[in-house]
Design a protein around this motif. Structure first.
Motif, PDB file in Angstrom:
ATOM      1  N   ASP A 198     -14.516  -1.210  -0.624  1.00  0.00           N
ATOM      2  CA  ASP A 198     -13.444  -1.854  -1.374  1.00  0.00           C
ATOM      3  C   ASP A 198     -13.999  -2.982  -2.232  1.00  0.00           C
ATOM      4  N   HIS A 251     -14.970   0.649   4.457  1.00  0.00           N
ATOM      5  CA  HIS A 251     -14.247   0.722   3.191  1.00  0.00           C
ATOM      6  C   HIS A 251     -15.133   0.227   2.068  1.00  0.00           C
ATOM      7  N   ASN A 283      -6.664   1.603  -2.463  1.00  0.00           N
ATOM      8  CA  ASN A 283      -7.424   0.345  -2.592  1.00  0.00           C
ATOM      9  C   ASN A 283      -7.555  -0.069  -4.060  1.00  0.00           C
ATOM     10  N   ARG A 336       0.835  -1.203   0.000  1.00  0.00           N
ATOM     11  CA  ARG A 336       0.000   0.000   0.000  1.00  0.00           C
ATOM     12  C   ARG A 336       0.876   1.262   0.000  1.00  0.00           C
ATOM     13  N   ASN A 386      -5.217   3.429   3.333  1.00  0.00           N
ATOM     14  CA  ASN A 386      -6.509   2.820   2.997  1.00  0.00           C
ATOM     15  C   ASN A 386      -7.407   3.730   2.165  1.00  0.00           C
TER      16      ASN A 386
END
Ligand code: DC
Length: 213
Positions: free
Chosen positions: A164, A162, A96, A39, A91
């Protein structure tokens, strides 16, 4: 010599980070979240204005990034060009969306795998990721693979706030050419769909004790 590393691999949002953090705390080991290293690299590449879908540009941009892993509160942090990245940095929606693309670039993986191996200098570790038992520390005796159903994983991700695309990231992570997500040889597989966090931690601790006996 065998590396003193408990490896935990598994798909996105399987619960392995929470399990790994607690197992490390119980055993007094340093916790390493390698997803945060990928990340951080993604964050740094995006900060240079590079499109994560272009592997050539990612490779060139990543080569210039300084990344290190100082320890605080029993776990490694990620520092990029001298700045410790926050949970929000790591994040973000952009990270992501880009991280699986950055993580499939072989040069990025080689660099981070080598950094991850060097972390044994910190002492006994709990390291979690996608290829820790298969590629980074294949000789570890203490390998675990944490799984959970797709529904449970999507619900956990939503609960964390999130938005995601877990299924899409898993597809990319499992089908990439360089070190795809696999169950490492010799790993104990734990289906975490219907376990509480505490129960999953106990299963790992029992597995560690059994393998060390
Ligand atoms: O664990 P995580 O969801 O934060 O990981 C983010 C991404 O990083 C994941 O989609 C795949 C990649 N990753 C990897 O390729 N190898 C690892 N050892 C850890 C993460």
């Amino acid at each position: 010599m065998q590396p003193d590393v408990i490896t935990l691999d598994g798909p996105a949002a399987s619960g392995k980070s929470s399990v790994a953090r607690l197992v490390a705390a119980r055993l007094g080991r340093t916790y390493v979240n390698t997803g945060n290293m990928y990340r951080a690299m993604t964050w740094a590449v995006l900060a240079q204005g590079v499109d994560p879908a272009n592997p050539e540009s990612v490779r060139a941009a990543a080569a210039a990034v300084q990344l290190d892993s100082p320890v605080a509160d029993g776990q490694t942090q990620v520092r990029v060009d001298g700045r410790v990245l926050t949970t929000d940095d790591l994040n973000s929606d952009a990270v992501n969306a880009g991280v699986s693309l950055v993580a499939r670039v072989p040069e990025v993986r080689e660099r981070l795998v080598s950094d991850q191996r060097a972390l044994v200098a910190l002492g006994p570790l709990v390291m979690e990721g996608r290829d820790i038992g298969s590629v980074v520390f294949p000789d570890s005796r203490l390998k675990f693979y944490i799984d959970a159903s797709e529904e449970v994983r999507a619900a956990r991700r939503r609960a964390q706030g999130h938005a995601d695309q877990v299924a899409e990231r898993d597809r990319l992570d499992s089908t990439r050419k360089s070190s795809p997500l696999v169950v490492p040889e010799g790993a104990q597989v734990i289906d975490n769909s219907h376990l509480t966090l505490e129960q999953a931690v106990e299963v790992v601790l029992a597995g560690v004790a059994e393998r060390l006996a």
